[in-house]
Design a protein around this motif. Structure first.
Motif, PDB file in Angstrom:
ATOM      1  N   GLY A   1      -3.419  -1.244   3.753  1.00 62.27           N
ATOM      2  CA  GLY A   1      -3.798  -2.584   3.336  1.00 62.27           C
ATOM      3  C   GLY A   1      -5.133  -3.045   3.858  1.00 62.27           C
TER       4      GLY A   1
ATOM      5  N   ASP B   1       0.870  -1.177   0.000  1.00 61.80           N
ATOM      6  CA  ASP B   1       0.000   0.000   0.000  1.00 61.80           C
ATOM      7  C   ASP B   1       0.908   1.228   0.000  1.00 61.80           C
ATOM      8  OD1 ASP B   1      -1.933   1.953   0.371  1.00 61.80           O
ATOM      9  OD2 ASP B   1      -2.946   0.919   2.010  1.00 61.80           O
TER      10      ASP B   1
ATOM     11  N   HIS C   1      -4.795  -2.922  -3.554  1.00 62.71           N
ATOM     12  CA  HIS C   1      -3.393  -3.213  -3.285  1.00 62.71           C
ATOM     13  C   HIS C   1      -2.515  -2.816  -4.468  1.00 62.71           C
ATOM     14  CE1 HIS C   1      -5.074  -6.378  -0.438  1.00 62.71           C
ATOM     15  NE2 HIS C   1      -4.294  -5.653   0.333  1.00 62.71           N
TER      16      HIS C   1
END
Length: 668
Positions: A396, A47, A428
Motif C-alpha cells: 500500500g 494490496d 491499490h
C-alpha cells in the motif's frame, strides 16, 4: 468447427457456476460476523502483490523485513528499510492503513531462500550463491540476481535446481516457508467482529521464460490451501494452463473448502504472451474461472493503454491519456540496468510499431469481443485491480509524497531518482464488499466488482441497467442500481422495450490524509470498446463530467496544487452511438487534477527544481554533494528531463482510477 462448439458448451457450463451479482457472498470459514456489514457494499482498499525477505529479489537487495513486518506496515506500523548503502536505517510508515493485503513471495525459491538466509547450521547456507545473496556489496548482489533468474528459467528454456539443494533439504525448507506464510497471514487476520484487517494466504507464480513476464499472484480464499504451491518447476513449458490445471488438482477439486484464483501480473512486460488466443476449450474456461481480474497498474508501470506523446500516436488508440506511467520496454530485460542505464537492445527498448499490442489491457478487451464472434465466448472478461508489487515489504505504499521505493536498496534514497526514474509508487486494489472478511472480498474479486487506482483513494461506483434519467436524485439510488441493473464487472442486457442501457457513475474525490489533502477530480470519463459487423474493433472516450482545461495545475516552486475541480459527481449516461447488434464493453476512468510526480517531489527535496531554467546547474550541484556522501554517477540529471523531449515522463501527473468494465453482448 469442433473446437468452437466445445468452447461454447464449456463456457455455458462455467457461467452457471459463477455467482450472480447481488447475491449474498458464500461463507466458508469460521469467524465472528462483522459488526460493519453493508448490504449495498463498501469500498475496501488493499494490496495483493507484496514481496518480503522470503523473495530472492527482495532479500538480495538488503531488504530484511518478513511477512509479519509487511502486515504490520499495512496496518499502520513502522518498519525499517535499507538505505542506498544497504544499511537498515530508513524508517517507513504508510499514510493510512489498508483494509486488506496478501504477501505474495516468489514460491519458486521458498526452499532455496530459506536455506540460503535463515539457518547457518545448514550446509547449503555456505554455498557461494547463498553467500553472494547475503552479501552487502551491490555488485555481488547483482551477480547473485543473475544466478537466481537463471535458476528460475528466466534466462533459459527451463528452470534449474540450486546446488545448495544438494547440500541441504530444500523440500523440507520449502514446506517450512509455506507454513510460515500461512502462519503470518493467520496471525494478522482480524477474525473478531471489528473486522479491521484481512489477509490472504498467497504466493507469486513466477514464469518469465526469455524474460516475458507471465507471473500470476495466486490468492487462496481461506485457510484451506494447497499443500504445496504450484510453481514454474511444476509447470515447465506448459506455462499457465498447467498452473490452472494443477490448482484444480491441488485445491478446487479436493472438496475440502479450498478455493483459489490467479491474478495476472501487470502485463506491460509480458512480450504480448500473457493473453494468447485460447488453444483448447479447457484453457478458455480455466482462464474465465481462475482469472477474474487483472493487475492494471503497479510500480513497474500501467497497462491500460499506450500512447507516445512525442510521435502523436498510440498502440491501437488515439487516447492521449494513455501516456500515463509507461515503460520503454515490453519485457523484463529492461530491468537489467545499473545506475539507470536502461538496456537499448530490442528486448529492452522497442518502437511503438513493434511493442507487444496485447501488453495493453484495453487492446486485450477489444480482441476478446472479436474472438467472441468466432468462438462463441469472450475469453477476456476481466475486472481491474491495482497493487504495488513492492519488494520492500511495504504494502500500500503508493503515495507520491511518501515514496521510499519498492526495491530495497536499489531504489532507496537518491537511487530512486537516479536508477528507477521510470518506476512509480504503484496502486491499490479496491473491492466493493459487504464486509471486511476473506469470503466477502474474495467473492467481490470473483464477480469483478473491483476497481484500480494509481495510488490515491477516490470512491467510484459504476452500474448499468434500465434506469430512470433522474436516478441520481433518488434517495434509494444504490438499491435501485442493484435491483434494476448490474455493477461494474457485470453484463448488461437490453431493457424489455429494447432501449439502450443507461449507466450510473458515482464518484467522490479522495478525502486525503492527515498530512495531505485529497486532489479534486478533473474529469469523469467512460471508455467504450466495441466490435462492428465486419469484426473490426473500435474504441472511444467520452467525458461525462468535467473538462480538460479547468484551470488547475501546480505551483512550480512548491508543488502545491492550484485551482479546483470536482469533489463529487453523479451522472446517468446513455451511449449516443449504441447499436444493439454490436457487442461492447464500457469502463469508467477518473482523472484527478494535476499533481507533482514522486520524482519531482524528491528532486525538489534535493534542491533540484525540474520546472526551473537553472535545473541542470542545480542537478550538477546536488550530484556533487551526493558524491561527497558516497554516491556515484549522475545522481540528479534525470530531474531535468524536458517533457517536450520525453515520450512518457513529466514533472506533473494526473492520478486516476479505473472501474472494472461492464459488458454488453449483442444477441446472436
Amino acid at each position: 468447427m469442433k473446437i468452437t462448439n466445445q468452447l461454447q458448451t464449456s463456457a455455458a457450463i462455467l457461467l452457471l457456476l459463477l455467482p450472480i451479482a447481488g447475491e449474498a457472498f458464500e461463507r466458508t470459514e469460521q469467524r465472528e460476523p462483522c459488526a460493519d456489514y453493508q448490504e449495498t457494499r463498501q469500498p475496501l482498499f488493499g494490496d495483493l502483490h507484496v514481496h518480503t525477505s522470503y523473495s530472492f529479489d527482495s532479500y538480495l537487495s538488503s531488504q530484511r523485513r518478513d511477512p509479519w513486518d509487511a502486515y504490520d506496515y499495512a496496518r499502520g506500523g513502522t518498519i525499517v528499510l535499507p538505505d542506498a548503502n544497504g544499511e537498515q536505517s530508513v524508517s517507513a510508515r504508510i499514510g493510512r492503513p489498508l483494509d486488506f493485503a496478501a504477501v505474495t513471495d516468489h514460491a519458486e525459491f521458498f526452499g532455496q531462500v530459506n536455506v540460503c538466509t535463515l539457518d547457518s547450521s545448514k550446509l547449503g547456507y555456505w554455498w557461494p550463491h547463498c553467500a553472494m545473496t547475503r552479501a552487502n556489496n551491490i555488485w555481488l548482489q547483482l551477480l547473485a540476481a543473475n544466478w537466481w533468474t537463471h535458476l528460475g528459467g528466466q534466462l533459459e528454456a527451463l528452470p534449474a535446481e540450486s546446488f545448495a539443494c544438494t547440500l541441504s533439504d530444500c523440500a523440507e525448507a520449502d514446506t517450512e516457508t509455506w507454513d510460515k506464510v500461512q502462519q503470518a497471514a493467520e496471525e494478522h487476520y482480524d477474525r473478531s467482529a471489528n473486522c479491521e484487517f484481512t489477509t490472504f494466504v498467497a504466493y507469486e507464480y513466477t514464469e518469465a521464460f526469455d524474460q516475458n513476464n507471465m507471473h500470476r499472484n495466486v490468492i487462496f480464499r481461506n485457510d484451506k490451501v494447497a499443500e504445496q504451491p504450484v510453481t514454474v518447476y511444476d509447470t515447465g513449458l506448459e506455462s499457465f494452463p498447467s498452473l490452472w490445471r494443477q490448482l484444480r488438482e491441488r485445491c478446487t477439486e479436493l472438496d475440502n473448502g479450498c478455493d483459489v484464483m490467479a491474478i495476472p501480473h501487470n502485463p506491460n512486460l509480458a512480450g504480448g504472451m500473457m493473453f494468447r488466443d485460447p488453444q483448447t476449450p479447457t484453457e478458455l474456461t480455466d482462464r474465465l474461472f481462475f482469472e477474474p481480474v487483472v493487475e492494471l497498474v503497479q510500480h513497474k508501470g500501467a497497462s491500460e493503454c499506450r500512447y507516445d506523446r512525442l510521435r502523436g500516436m498510440g498502440l491501437g488508440t488515439v487516447d492521449e491519456q494513455c501516456d500515463f506511467e509507461q515503460i520503454a520496454a515490453d519485457n523484463l530485460n529492461m530491468l537489467g540496468s545499473v545506475h539507470g542505464e536502461v538496456r537499448t537492445d530490442r528486448a529492452a527498448s522497442v518502437e511503438l510499431e513493434s511493442f507487444a499490442r496485447r501488453n495493453m489491457v484495453r487492446n486485450v478487451l477489444k480482441d476478446g469481443l472479436a474472438l467472441a464472434d468466432t468462438l462463441g465466448t469472450n475469453p477476456f472478461v476481466m475486472g481491474f485491480i491495482g497493487s504495488t508489487d513492492t519488494h520492500s515489504a511495504a504494502p500500500g505504499s503508493a503515495e507520491e509524497d511518501n515514496y521510499v521505493g519498492h526495491l530495497g536498496r536499489r531504489d532507496s534514497e537518491y537511487n530512486n531518482v537516479q536508477d528507477h526514474f521510470f518506476a512509480n509508487p504503484g496502486g491499490h486494489a479496491v473491492v466493493w464488499a459487504q464486509e471486511n472478511s476473506r469470503d466477502s472480498i474474495f467473492d467481490a474479486l470473483r464477480r469483478k466488482e473491483t476497481y484500480a487506482t494509481s495510488g490515491t483513494r477516490p470512491v467510484l461506483r459504476f452500474f448499468a441497467g434500465d434506469y430512470a434519467p433522474d436516478l441520481c436524485e433518488q434517495t434509494d439510488m444504490i438499491d435501485t442500481a442493484y435491483d434494476q441493473g448490474v455493477p461494474m464487472g457485470g453484463e448488461v442486457t437490453l431493457s424489455a422495450t429494447g432501449s439502450a442501457p443507461r449507466f450510473l457513475v458515482s464518484a467522490r474525490k479522495d478525502a486525503g490524509t492527515l498530512t495531505s489533502t485529497g486532489t479534486d477530480l478533473q474529469r469523469v470519463q467512460i471508455i467504450k470498446g466495441w466490435v462492428d459487423a465486419d469484426g473490426v474493433t473500435h474504441e472511444r472516450v467520452y467525458d461525462i463530467d468535467g473538462v480538460a482545461d479547468n484551470g488547475s495545475g501546480v505551483d512550480s516552486n512548491t508543488c502545491a496544487r492550484v485551482g479546483s475541480g470536482i469533489q463529487q459527481s453523479c451522472q446517468v449516461w446513455q451511449d449516443p452511438t449504441f447499436e444493439s447488434t454490436e457487442s461492447a464493453f464500457y469502463y469508467v476512468r477518473l482523472l484527478e487534477n494535476p499533481s507533482c510526480r514522486w520524482s519531482t517531489l524528491q528532486c525538489q527535496a534535493a534542491g533540484v527544481n525540474p520546472f526551473a531554467n537553472s535545473c541542470e546547474t542545480q542537478a550538477a550541484e546536488a550530484t556533487l554533494l551526493a558524491q561527497e556522501n558516497g554516491a556515484s554517477g549522475d545522481v540528479y540529471g534525470k530531474c531535468c528531463i524536458d517533457p517536450a523531449q520525453q515520450a512518457f515522463y513529466a514533472p506533473v501527473i494526473q492520478e486516476r482510477a479505473w472501474s472494472s468494465p461492464i459488458w454488453y453482448r449483442a444477441p446472436e
